[in-house]
Design a protein around this motif. Structure first.
Motif, mmCIF file in Angstrom:
data_model
loop_
_atom_site.group_PDB
_atom_site.id
_atom_site.type_symbol
_atom_site.label_atom_id
_atom_site.label_comp_id
_atom_site.label_asym_id
_atom_site.label_seq_id
_atom_site.Cartn_x
_atom_site.Cartn_y
_atom_site.Cartn_z
ATOM 1 N N UNK A 1 -3.606 17.776 -17.104
ATOM 2 C CA UNK A 1 -4.761 16.910 -16.863
ATOM 3 C C UNK A 1 -5.410 17.255 -15.527
ATOM 4 N N UNK A 2 -6.726 17.061 -15.444
ATOM 5 C CA UNK A 2 -7.415 17.163 -14.158
ATOM 6 C C UNK A 2 -8.461 16.055 -14.092
ATOM 7 N N UNK A 3 -8.909 15.698 -12.904
ATOM 8 C CA UNK A 3 -9.812 14.549 -12.726
ATOM 9 C C UNK A 3 -11.091 14.605 -13.546
ATOM 10 N N UNK A 4 -11.562 15.798 -13.875
ATOM 11 C CA UNK A 4 -12.804 15.889 -14.647
ATOM 12 C C UNK A 4 -12.640 15.353 -16.068
ATOM 13 N N UNK B 1 0.825 -1.206 0.000
ATOM 14 C CA UNK B 1 0.000 0.000 0.000
ATOM 15 C C UNK B 1 0.861 1.259 0.000
ATOM 16 N N UNK B 2 1.961 1.242 0.745
ATOM 17 C CA UNK B 2 2.846 2.407 0.804
ATOM 18 C C UNK B 2 3.444 2.678 -0.576
ATOM 19 N N UNK B 3 3.933 1.631 -1.220
ATOM 20 C CA UNK B 3 4.526 1.783 -2.553
ATOM 21 C C UNK B 3 3.480 2.273 -3.548
ATOM 22 N N UNK B 4 2.306 1.659 -3.526
ATOM 23 C CA UNK B 4 1.244 2.032 -4.465
ATOM 24 C C UNK B 4 0.798 3.482 -4.243
ATOM 25 N N UNK B 5 0.704 3.906 -2.984
ATOM 26 C CA UNK B 5 0.278 5.273 -2.683
ATOM 27 C C UNK B 5 1.285 6.280 -3.226
ATOM 28 N N UNK B 6 2.571 6.000 -3.056
ATOM 29 C CA UNK B 6 3.599 6.908 -3.569
ATOM 30 C C UNK B 6 3.585 6.968 -5.091
ATOM 31 N N UNK B 7 3.354 5.813 -5.726
ATOM 32 C CA UNK B 7 3.281 5.797 -7.187
ATOM 33 C C UNK B 7 2.091 6.612 -7.692
ATOM 34 N N UNK B 8 0.972 6.514 -6.992
ATOM 35 C CA UNK B 8 -0.206 7.295 -7.392
ATOM 36 C C UNK B 8 0.039 8.793 -7.241
ATOM 37 N N UNK B 9 0.773 9.179 -6.198
ATOM 38 C CA UNK B 9 1.069 10.599 -5.991
ATOM 39 C C UNK B 9 1.933 11.135 -7.124
ATOM 40 N N UNK B 10 2.916 10.335 -7.534
ATOM 41 C CA UNK B 10 3.782 10.755 -8.645
ATOM 42 C C UNK B 10 2.977 10.855 -9.935
ATOM 43 N N UNK B 11 2.113 9.866 -10.170
ATOM 44 C CA UNK B 11 1.267 9.887 -11.369
ATOM 45 C C UNK B 11 0.397 11.136 -11.390
ATOM 46 N N UNK B 12 -0.201 11.453 -10.251
ATOM 47 C CA UNK B 12 -1.073 12.620 -10.158
ATOM 48 C C UNK B 12 -0.287 13.902 -10.415
ATOM 49 N N UNK B 13 0.919 13.978 -9.868
ATOM 50 C CA UNK B 13 1.764 15.168 -10.045
ATOM 51 C C UNK B 13 2.135 15.362 -11.510
ATOM 52 N N UNK B 14 2.578 14.298 -12.169
ATOM 53 C CA UNK B 14 3.002 14.396 -13.569
ATOM 54 C C UNK B 14 1.812 14.682 -14.480
ATOM 55 N N UNK B 15 0.682 14.064 -14.210
ATOM 56 C CA UNK B 15 -0.516 14.351 -15.006
ATOM 57 C C UNK B 15 -0.866 15.833 -14.919
ATOM 58 N N UNK B 16 -0.725 16.396 -13.729
ATOM 59 C CA UNK B 16 -1.002 17.815 -13.545
ATOM 60 C C UNK B 16 -0.066 18.688 -14.355
ATOM 61 N N UNK B 17 1.206 18.272 -14.444
ATOM 62 C CA UNK B 17 2.165 19.026 -15.241
ATOM 63 C C UNK B 17 1.765 19.072 -16.712
ATOM 64 N N UNK B 18 1.100 18.001 -17.161
ATOM 65 C CA UNK B 18 0.684 17.936 -18.568
ATOM 66 C C UNK B 18 -0.692 18.570 -18.799
#
Length: 267
Positions: free
Chosen positions: A44-47, A25-42
């Motif tokens: 993207x938003x959740x909508x 869970x710790x590894x997966x949570x950190x990976x999701x945070x990185x994914x969210x950060x990079x998507x934001x740079x490009x």
């Protein structure tokens, strides 16, 4: 092996599994945070939804950063963040592997291990995961505190018994438990060339025979009859129920049906 020794092993398996799940869970949570950060740079938003092209673009950038140390659209500091996150996961990955090795070693000490070893596609880690998810190691409880039916219910393989023609029983099972059991059963069905695979295939064939002509389709990938996701899941539950029945029988010294199970008995 005494009942006390068995309970101690069950409790240890459960403890190692908790540690293993925490690491994952710790590894997966950190990976999701990185994914969210990079998507934001490009941009993207959740909508926009997860099927938006920017999601794939961000995933490709993360992969490039990990493999090549650079990526289009990412600055040096962004790449460093991705690489640091990957490095931070290493201790947790080692901890997960250590927990899994301990679980495999412990389950091999249990009297029913020869049966587990004989089931192609099951394996020590899957058997240990079933033990952990059914709660056999909770509060000193052994398998004597359960029944084949209760094992099936805890793992979502007995919905038709409690809720005929309904998925209500399945929805009552925690999502993480359903996901883990689904992974185990998926591996079992891919690798088991008899017994449980036969039960699964037989249930699929019976269900497909009840489809009308318009609903009958053949998969272009497998060349086999294509069922709805709901009906395929029901067939998987039949195979899972048969596995858990044998799990119980192997533990308690009962009759192992497996591949010798007559069609009517497997139902």
């Amino acid at each position: 092996m005494t009942d006390k020794q068995t309970r101690e092993i069950l409790e240890q398996i459960k403890a190692h599994d908790r540690r293993r799940v925490a690491m994952m869970k710790i590894v997966a949570a950190n990976e999701r945070r990185v994914e969210s950060y990079v998507r934001g740079l490009f941009g993207w938003n959740p909508t926009m939804g997860k099927d938006h092209p920017l999601v794939k673009q961000a995933a490709a950038a993360i992969k490039a950063a990990l493999n090549e140390g650079e990526a289009d659209g990412l600055g040096p500091q962004d790449v460093d963040l991705i690489l640091a996150t990957k490095d931070s996961a290493k201790p947790f990955e080692r901890g997960r592997k250590d927990a899994e090795k301990a679980m495999e070693s412990l389950v091999k000490k249990l009297p029913f291990w020869p049966w587990v070893e004989s089931v192609r596609g099951l394996g020590a880690l899957s058997a240990a995961t079933i033990i952990a998810e059914t709660g056999l190691g909770n509060n000193g409880q052994g398998i004597a505190a359960f029944s084949p039916r209760s094992l099936r219910q805890r793992l979502g393989a007995a919905p038709d018994e409690a809720y005929p023609e309904s998925d209500k029983g399945i929805r009552m099972i925690p999502r993480h438990r359903r996901a883990r059991v689904s992974t185990i059963v998926g591996m079992l069905l891919r690798n088991n060339d008899g017994g449980y695979r036969e039960i699964y295939d037989r249930e699929r064939a019976k269900t497909y025979a009840g489809y009308d002509e318009k609903s009958r389709k053949i998969s272009a990938v497998t060349g086999k009859p294509q069922l709805t996701a709901h009906d395929d899941l029901k067939a998987r539950r039949k195979a899972t129920a048969a596995l858990l029945n044998d799990f119980w029988a192997a533990w308690t010294g009962g009759e192992i049906r497996g591949s010798s199970t007559p069609p009517q008995a497997a139902e």
